[in-house]
Design a protein around this motif. Structure first.
Motif, PDB file in Angstrom:
ATOM      1  N   ARG A  88       0.823  -1.229  -0.123  1.00 25.88           N
ATOM      2  CA  ARG A  88       0.234   0.155  -0.136  1.00 25.88           C
ATOM      3  C   ARG A  88       0.760   1.220   0.029  1.00 25.88           C
ATOM      4  O   ARG A  88       0.643   2.093  -0.858  1.00 25.88           O
ATOM      5  CB  ARG A  88      -0.845  -0.036   1.382  1.00 25.88           C
ATOM      6  N   GLU A  89       1.762   1.278   0.903  1.00 28.12           N
ATOM      7  CA  GLU A  89       2.589   2.750   0.951  1.00 28.12           C
ATOM      8  C   GLU A  89       3.510   2.856  -0.481  1.00 28.12           C
ATOM      9  O   GLU A  89       4.154   4.020  -0.529  1.00 28.12           O
ATOM     10  CB  GLU A  89       3.600   2.500   1.990  1.00 28.12           C
ATOM     11  N   TRP A  90       3.663   1.787  -1.212  1.00 28.06           N
ATOM     12  CA  TRP A  90       4.193   2.001  -2.561  1.00 28.06           C
ATOM     13  C   TRP A  90       3.368   2.836  -3.377  1.00 28.06           C
ATOM     14  O   TRP A  90       3.876   3.281  -4.521  1.00 28.06           O
ATOM     15  CB  TRP A  90       4.555   0.733  -3.266  1.00 28.06           C
ATOM     16  N   ILE A  91       2.082   3.039  -3.260  1.00 25.93           N
ATOM     17  CA  ILE A  91       1.273   3.504  -4.273  1.00 25.93           C
ATOM     18  C   ILE A  91       0.888   5.092  -3.722  1.00 25.93           C
ATOM     19  O   ILE A  91       0.714   5.465  -2.607  1.00 25.93           O
ATOM     20  CB  ILE A  91      -0.175   2.988  -3.998  1.00 25.93           C
ATOM     21  N   SER A  92       0.968   5.867  -4.848  1.00 22.70           N
ATOM     22  CA  SER A  92       0.377   7.319  -4.627  1.00 22.70           C
ATOM     23  C   SER A  92      -0.629   7.808  -5.909  1.00 22.70           C
ATOM     24  O   SER A  92      -0.015   7.778  -6.931  1.00 22.70           O
ATOM     25  CB  SER A  92       1.531   8.190  -4.286  1.00 22.70           C
ATOM     26  N   TYR A  93      -1.716   8.531  -5.814  1.00 21.02           N
ATOM     27  CA  TYR A  93      -2.270   9.050  -6.854  1.00 21.02           C
ATOM     28  C   TYR A  93      -1.295  10.132  -7.178  1.00 21.02           C
ATOM     29  O   TYR A  93      -0.526  10.954  -6.484  1.00 21.02           O
ATOM     30  CB  TYR A  93      -3.800   9.737  -6.353  1.00 21.02           C
ATOM     31  N   ILE A  94      -1.439  10.320  -8.499  1.00 19.52           N
ATOM     32  CA  ILE A  94      -0.848  11.552  -9.327  1.00 19.52           C
ATOM     33  C   ILE A  94      -1.819  12.030 -10.155  1.00 19.52           C
ATOM     34  O   ILE A  94      -2.804  11.363 -10.985  1.00 19.52           O
ATOM     35  CB  ILE A  94       0.397  11.132  -9.899  1.00 19.52           C
ATOM     36  N   PRO A  95      -1.942  13.686 -10.579  1.00 23.05           N
ATOM     37  CA  PRO A  95      -2.684  13.928 -11.577  1.00 23.05           C
ATOM     38  C   PRO A  95      -2.459  14.068 -12.765  1.00 23.05           C
ATOM     39  O   PRO A  95      -2.533  15.029 -13.564  1.00 23.05           O
ATOM     40  CB  PRO A  95      -2.794  15.428 -10.820  1.00 23.05           C
ATOM     41  N   GLY A  96      -2.019  12.764 -13.512  1.00 23.22           N
ATOM     42  CA  GLY A  96      -1.979  12.520 -14.619  1.00 23.22           C
ATOM     43  C   GLY A  96      -0.247  12.105 -14.912  1.00 23.22           C
ATOM     44  O   GLY A  96       0.699  12.666 -14.126  1.00 23.22           O
ATOM     45  N   ILE A  97       0.148  11.248 -15.762  1.00 22.55           N
ATOM     46  CA  ILE A  97       1.297  10.766 -16.104  1.00 22.55           C
ATOM     47  C   ILE A  97       2.397  11.808 -16.495  1.00 22.55           C
ATOM     48  O   ILE A  97       3.286  11.997 -16.341  1.00 22.55           O
ATOM     49  CB  ILE A  97       1.215   9.475 -17.051  1.00 22.55           C
ATOM     50  N   VAL A  98       1.815  12.677 -17.628  1.00 26.65           N
ATOM     51  CA  VAL A  98       2.755  13.685 -18.072  1.00 26.65           C
ATOM     52  C   VAL A  98       3.008  14.601 -17.141  1.00 26.65           C
ATOM     53  O   VAL A  98       4.284  15.135 -16.963  1.00 26.65           O
ATOM     54  CB  VAL A  98       1.926  14.463 -19.439  1.00 26.65           C
ATOM     55  N   LYS A  99       1.919  15.047 -16.118  1.00 24.10           N
ATOM     56  CA  LYS A  99       2.273  15.910 -14.937  1.00 24.10           C
ATOM     57  C   LYS A  99       3.375  14.924 -14.035  1.00 24.10           C
ATOM     58  O   LYS A  99       4.104  15.517 -13.572  1.00 24.10           O
ATOM     59  CB  LYS A  99       1.004  16.249 -14.227  1.00 24.10           C
ATOM     60  N   GLY A 100       3.232  13.772 -14.095  1.00 19.65           N
ATOM     61  CA  GLY A 100       4.243  12.949 -13.429  1.00 19.65           C
ATOM     62  C   GLY A 100       5.605  13.175 -13.737  1.00 19.65           C
ATOM     63  O   GLY A 100       6.650  13.510 -12.980  1.00 19.65           O
ATOM     64  N   PHE A 101       5.891  13.095 -15.058  1.00 17.62           N
ATOM     65  CA  PHE A 101       7.043  13.318 -15.838  1.00 17.62           C
ATOM     66  C   PHE A 101       7.722  14.999 -14.968  1.00 17.62           C
ATOM     67  O   PHE A 101       8.682  14.954 -14.747  1.00 17.62           O
ATOM     68  CB  PHE A 101       7.066  13.483 -17.272  1.00 17.62           C
ATOM     69  N   ALA A 102       6.787  15.731 -15.138  1.00 14.84           N
ATOM     70  CA  ALA A 102       7.198  17.220 -15.008  1.00 14.84           C
ATOM     71  C   ALA A 102       7.605  17.245 -13.307  1.00 14.84           C
ATOM     72  O   ALA A 102       8.545  17.891 -12.988  1.00 14.84           O
ATOM     73  CB  ALA A 102       6.166  18.275 -15.072  1.00 14.84           C
ATOM     74  N   PHE A 103       6.814  16.435 -12.360  1.00 11.09           N
ATOM     75  CA  PHE A 103       7.156  16.552 -10.869  1.00 11.09           C
ATOM     76  C   PHE A 103       8.613  15.701 -10.662  1.00 11.09           C
ATOM     77  O   PHE A 103       9.175  16.322 -10.100  1.00 11.09           O
ATOM     78  CB  PHE A 103       6.123  15.582 -10.196  1.00 11.09           C
TER      79      PHE A 103
END
Length: 392
Positions: A88-103
C-alpha cells in the motif's frame, strides 16, 4: 456473462472532446474522421458509469481521501494481472502521467541536466523536459529486420555526468512494443551503473494482447526496483482518460520518500472523488472480463487493418502492436515527403491521424492509427485512403 457491443457508434462531437472537437485547431480544418488522440470510441463500461452515478446520488461533494478499498483494488489488480505483490505504501495518486514526468524532472533534476528518451516515442517525453530547460538526449530505437530494438551500445556512448534520468515507454508508444524481461534487465543494469533514474510510463500495461506478457519495470531485477518510478492508470483500458485516474508505484524506499514527500507538500497526491470511484469500479472481476472482450475486439481490428492494407494498399505496412489500440503504419513505400504524406491523409482522405514525425524524426514516413473504434469506422477510413492513393 455479459457481452459488450464494441460496434456501437457513440456520438462524441460537442462534448469538448479533444479528439473530435479540436480538429480545426490541430489540423487546420474540420470534417475529418478522427483517428488520432489515444482514447477509444467505445462506451465506458456500465459498471464504472453505475459507480459514478451512485456517488452522484449523494448531495455533497466534499473533500475526499483514498480509502482502503482504493488501495486494495490496485493491489489486487496488479497481482492478478502481472503477478506482482505491491504494498500500500508504494502507491500514490498522481494528477496525470505527463504531470508526473514534470514532477520528477522538477524534483530530481535541475536546468541544464540531460534526460534520455528513445524515439520514436510519445512526444511529451521530449516536450516536457525541453519546456523545463533540461537537455533532451536521444537514444533512437533500431529497426532491425522489421523489429524495433533498444540500442544499448549507443546508449552507453551518450551517457555522461550530466545525464540524470531516462524516460521509458513500457509498452512502447507509438510502436506498441512489449519489452522483454531481458531487454528491461539490461536497461536497468546500465542505468544503475551510470546512476540514472528511470521513469517508466506504463499506461498501456493493461493492454498487452494475449500471447504477450508485460513486465512492470521494477519487477525485472533488484536493480530496476532500486532506480525506478512507475506511472500507470486504468484510463486507456477503460476509456476514462478525462477522469484522471493515474497513480505511481515506487518500491525503493529512498526514491519513494523523496518523491512522495514532494507530492504531499503540494497536495499533488490528492485525487478526486471520481478518480477513486472509477478506479475501484474498474479493478474488479467485471473489469477483467470487459478488458478481455475489449482486447479481443481491438486485436481483430488490428488484423482487419493488416489484411485490408495487404490486399488493397500494400505500399502501407502495418507494424503489428503487441499492446494497445495504436497501430504504427509504415507509409514510406508511398514515396511521399512528410508534407505530402500529411496532405494525403488530411486534405485528400480527410483522415486525422498522428503523423510519425511528432514522435521524433525517426518516425518520419509513419502514421499512428487509433483502432479503438467500431470496425465500420475503420472500413470507411481505409476505403477513403485507398481511394485517394489509387486515384492519384
Amino acid at each position: 456473462m455479459k457481452q459488450y457491443d464494441f460496434n456501437e457508434f457513440i456520438e462524441r462531437t460537442n462534448t469538448d472532446s479533444i479528439k473530435y472537437d479540436a480538429l480545426t485547431e490541430n489540423f487546420g480544418r474540420d470534417g475529418l474522421m478522427p483517428l488520432w488522440v489515444a482514447d477509444m470510441d467505445f462506451r465506458t463500461p456500465d459498471f464504472i458509469l453505475d459507480a459514478l452515478r451512485r456517488r452522484c446520488e449523494h448531495p455533497v461533494f466534499g473533500y475526499t481521501f483514498p480509502s482502503s478499498a482504493y488501495y486494495d483494488a490496485i493491489i489486487r489488480w496488479v497481482h492478478d494481472l502481472h503477478g506482482w505483490d505491491i504494498r500500500r505504501e508504494w502507491i500514490s495518486y498522481i494528477p496525470g502521467i505527463v504531470k508526473g514526468f514534470a514532477f520528477v524532472i522538477d524534483h530530481f533534476t535541475k536546468p541544464g541536466d540531460r534526460i534520455i528518451i528513445q524515439p520514436p516515442v510519445y512526444h511529451p517525453f521530449r516536450l516536457v523536459p525541453e519546456g523545463m530547460q533540461r537537455e533532451v538526449i536521444t537514444n533512437p530505437l533500431r529497426l532491425v529486420d522489421g523489429v524495433y530494438e533498444m540500442d544499448f551500445e549507443q546508449l552507453e556512448s551518450i551517457i555522461d555526468d550530466r545525464c540524470k534520468l531516462l524516460i521509458l515507454s513500457n509498452p512502447h508508444n507509438p510502436a506498441g512494443i512489449v519489452w522483454s524481461k531481458e531487454t528491461l534487465q539490461r536497461l536497468a543494469s546500465i542505468c544503475v551503473r551510470h546512476n540514472l533514474m528511470v521513469v517508466s510510463d506504463e499506461i498501456h500495461a493493461e493492454m498487452a494482447f494475449p500471447g504477450f506478457r508485460h513486465y512492470p519495470f521494477p519487477t525485472v531485477s533488484d536493480e530496476a526496483a532500486a532506480c525506478s518510478i512507475l506511472f500507470t492508470a486504468p484510463s486507456k483500458t477503460f476509456n476514462i482518460a478525462g477522469i484522471v485516474s493515474s497513480y505511481a508505484i515506487v518500491p525503493n524506499d529512498r526514491l519513494r520518500q523523496a518523491f512522495y514527500s514532494f507530492l504531499e507538500a503540494g497536495e499533488f497526491n490528492h485525487g478526486t472523488i471520481f478518480a477513486y470511484e472509477a478506479t475501484k469500479a474498474a479493478y474488479t472481476p467485471e473489469g477483467a472480463e470487459w478488458r478481455r472482450q475489449m482486447l479481443a475486439y481491438v486485436w481483430e481490428n488490428v488484423a482487419f487493418v493488416e489484411a485490408y492494407l495487404r490486399e488493397r494498399l500494400p505500399k502501407v505496412k502495418v507494424y503489428r502492436p503487441q499492446a494497445s489500440f495504436l497501430v504504427w503504419l509504415d507509409c514510406r513505400g508511398l514515396g511521399l515527403s512528410h508534407d505530402e504524406l500529411i496532405q494525403l491523409f488530411v486534405d485528400r482522405a480527410r483522415l486525422a491521424l498522428n503523423d510519425g514525425a511528432m514522435f521524433g524524426h525517426e518516425g518520419t514516413g509513419f502514421m499512428r492509427l487509433n483502432v479503438g473504434c467500431p470496425r465500420a469506422t475503420l472500413q470507411t477510413a481505409l476505403d477513403r485512403l485507398t481511394e485517394v492513393v489509387n486515384g492519384k
